[in-house]
Design a protein around this motif. Sequence first.
Motif, mmCIF file in Angstrom:
data_model
loop_
_atom_site.group_PDB
_atom_site.id
_atom_site.type_symbol
_atom_site.label_atom_id
_atom_site.label_comp_id
_atom_site.label_asym_id
_atom_site.label_seq_id
_atom_site.Cartn_x
_atom_site.Cartn_y
_atom_site.Cartn_z
ATOM 1 N N THR A 26 0.840 -1.196 0.000
ATOM 2 C CA THR A 26 0.000 0.000 0.000
ATOM 3 C C THR A 26 0.875 1.244 0.000
ATOM 4 O OG1 THR A 26 -1.699 -1.204 1.208
ATOM 5 C CG2 THR A 26 -1.861 1.195 1.202
ATOM 6 N N ALA A 27 0.504 2.211 -0.838
ATOM 7 C CA ALA A 27 1.288 3.441 -0.960
ATOM 8 C C ALA A 27 0.379 4.654 -1.030
ATOM 9 C CB ALA A 27 2.148 3.382 -2.218
ATOM 10 N N ALA A 28 0.868 5.756 -0.485
ATOM 11 C CA ALA A 28 0.213 7.052 -0.637
ATOM 12 C C ALA A 28 0.761 7.668 -1.919
ATOM 13 C CB ALA A 28 0.508 7.941 0.560
ATOM 14 N N THR A 29 -0.131 8.081 -2.802
ATOM 15 C CA THR A 29 0.276 8.602 -4.105
ATOM 16 C C THR A 29 -0.782 9.594 -4.576
ATOM 17 O OG1 THR A 29 0.965 7.943 -6.332
ATOM 18 C CG2 THR A 29 -0.728 6.583 -5.292
ATOM 19 N N THR A 30 -0.963 9.731 -5.879
ATOM 20 C CA THR A 30 -2.014 10.592 -6.413
ATOM 21 C C THR A 30 -2.812 9.840 -7.475
ATOM 22 O OG1 THR A 30 -0.566 11.534 -8.098
ATOM 23 C CG2 THR A 30 -0.752 12.749 -6.014
ATOM 24 N N SER A 31 -4.062 10.230 -7.617
ATOM 25 C CA SER A 31 -4.949 9.740 -8.663
ATOM 26 C C SER A 31 -5.816 10.915 -9.102
ATOM 27 C CB SER A 31 -5.856 8.620 -8.148
ATOM 28 O OG SER A 31 -5.108 7.499 -7.772
ATOM 29 N N TYR A 32 -5.906 11.120 -10.386
ATOM 30 C CA TYR A 32 -6.706 12.220 -10.918
ATOM 31 C C TYR A 32 -6.297 13.557 -10.311
ATOM 32 C CZ TYR A 32 -9.417 8.126 -12.186
ATOM 33 O OH TYR A 32 -9.794 6.894 -12.664
ATOM 34 N N GLY A 33 -5.006 13.713 -10.028
ATOM 35 C CA GLY A 33 -4.469 14.957 -9.501
ATOM 36 C C GLY A 33 -4.735 15.200 -8.026
ATOM 37 N N ALA A 34 -5.215 14.196 -7.309
ATOM 38 C CA ALA A 34 -5.532 14.357 -5.885
ATOM 39 C C ALA A 34 -4.834 13.273 -5.082
ATOM 40 C CB ALA A 34 -7.046 14.258 -5.679
ATOM 41 N N PRO A 35 -4.567 13.544 -3.796
ATOM 42 C CA PRO A 35 -3.954 12.522 -2.945
ATOM 43 C C PRO A 35 -4.815 11.254 -2.924
ATOM 44 C CG PRO A 35 -3.927 14.636 -1.833
ATOM 45 C CD PRO A 35 -4.784 14.796 -3.066
ATOM 46 N N SER A 36 -4.140 10.106 -2.989
ATOM 47 C CA SER A 36 -4.871 8.848 -2.991
ATOM 48 C C SER A 36 -4.058 7.758 -2.316
ATOM 49 C CB SER A 36 -5.204 8.417 -4.428
ATOM 50 O OG SER A 36 -4.035 8.018 -5.113
ATOM 51 N N LEU A 37 -4.715 6.637 -2.117
ATOM 52 C CA LEU A 37 -4.074 5.427 -1.592
ATOM 53 C C LEU A 37 -4.249 4.328 -2.622
ATOM 54 C CD1 LEU A 37 -5.405 5.705 2.036
ATOM 55 C CD2 LEU A 37 -2.991 5.727 1.378
ATOM 56 N N LYS A 38 -3.169 3.588 -2.854
ATOM 57 C CA LYS A 38 -3.218 2.480 -3.804
ATOM 58 C C LYS A 38 -2.664 1.227 -3.151
ATOM 59 C CE LYS A 38 -2.746 5.316 -7.937
ATOM 60 N NZ LYS A 38 -1.944 5.595 -9.134
ATOM 61 N N VAL A 39 -3.234 0.107 -3.530
ATOM 62 C CA VAL A 39 -2.721 -1.200 -3.134
ATOM 63 C C VAL A 39 -2.478 -1.974 -4.425
ATOM 64 C CG1 VAL A 39 -5.039 -2.192 -2.762
ATOM 65 C CG2 VAL A 39 -3.027 -3.265 -1.723
ATOM 66 N N ALA A 45 -8.770 4.518 -2.362
ATOM 67 C CA ALA A 45 -9.327 5.672 -1.646
ATOM 68 C C ALA A 45 -8.607 6.923 -2.137
ATOM 69 C CB ALA A 45 -9.157 5.518 -0.144
ATOM 70 N N ARG A 46 -9.346 8.028 -2.163
ATOM 71 C CA ARG A 46 -8.710 9.276 -2.576
ATOM 72 C C ARG A 46 -9.508 10.458 -2.053
ATOM 73 N NH1 ARG A 46 -10.657 12.281 -7.041
ATOM 74 N NH2 ARG A 46 -12.368 11.288 -8.146
ATOM 75 N N ILE A 47 -8.860 11.599 -2.086
ATOM 76 C CA ILE A 47 -9.564 12.844 -1.822
ATOM 77 C C ILE A 47 -10.190 13.268 -3.143
ATOM 78 C CG2 ILE A 47 -9.296 15.280 -1.263
ATOM 79 C CD1 ILE A 47 -7.105 14.480 0.703
ATOM 80 N N ARG A 48 -11.417 13.622 -3.097
ATOM 81 C CA ARG A 48 -12.129 14.014 -4.313
ATOM 82 C C ARG A 48 -11.593 15.356 -4.791
ATOM 83 N NH1 ARG A 48 -17.938 16.063 -4.788
ATOM 84 N NH2 ARG A 48 -18.314 15.849 -7.006
ATOM 85 N N ALA A 49 -11.056 15.387 -5.988
ATOM 86 C CA ALA A 49 -10.428 16.588 -6.534
ATOM 87 C C ALA A 49 -11.409 17.758 -6.648
ATOM 88 C CB ALA A 49 -9.812 16.286 -7.901
ATOM 89 N N GLU A 50 -12.665 17.455 -6.907
ATOM 90 C CA GLU A 50 -13.663 18.513 -7.098
ATOM 91 C C GLU A 50 -14.117 19.129 -5.777
ATOM 92 O OE1 GLU A 50 -14.303 15.250 -7.998
ATOM 93 O OE2 GLU A 50 -13.518 15.397 -10.016
ATOM 94 N N ALA A 51 -13.900 18.444 -4.677
ATOM 95 C CA ALA A 51 -14.314 18.939 -3.356
ATOM 96 C C ALA A 51 -13.316 18.417 -2.338
ATOM 97 C CB ALA A 51 -15.724 18.456 -3.021
ATOM 98 N N ASP A 52 -12.333 19.237 -2.020
ATOM 99 C CA ASP A 52 -11.199 18.803 -1.216
ATOM 100 C C ASP A 52 -11.547 18.147 0.110
ATOM 101 O OD1 ASP A 52 -9.171 19.363 -2.928
ATOM 102 O OD2 ASP A 52 -8.634 21.277 -2.032
ATOM 103 N N ASP A 53 -12.696 18.451 0.652
ATOM 104 C CA ASP A 53 -13.030 17.903 1.960
ATOM 105 C C ASP A 53 -13.849 16.625 1.884
ATOM 106 O OD1 ASP A 53 -11.632 19.932 3.097
ATOM 107 O OD2 ASP A 53 -13.367 21.113 3.679
#
Length: 122
Positions: A26-39, A45-53
């Motif tokens: 498992t790594a912390a990285t980015t997906s679609y320009g937002a922070p995400s988690l990948k396995v 899981a990721r932070i939604r780029a359109e709504a940071d919260d």
Amino acid sequence: MSVKRGLQAEETWNRLVGLATSWPATAATTSYGAPSLKVDGRMFARIRAEADDMFVFVSTPEERRAWLESGEPGLFAEPHYERFGHILADPSATDAAILNDLLDRAWELTAREKTRAARDET
């Protein structure tokens, strides 16, 4: 991290990253320009780029439906994610234990069988 992101959301995301990165492959990285988690190189899981919260978790359509019907505050879905089964969570309105459960289940759904077995062994 975005300047717009609220402190509570950032702290919650950092806590989830700490938990998830203790699991195999498992790594912390980015997906679609937002922070995400990948396995195993796949986003769960990721932070939604359109709504940071807002956080997005991989789910199945059946599990998403059950979560939404549970009435748990802070959980919702949007039409864009319908075909994927993903569920969205507002970290300021969702209990930490629920976020942990969503993260754990998203990891299980995304990880390869060998990776799941390695986590089960620890």
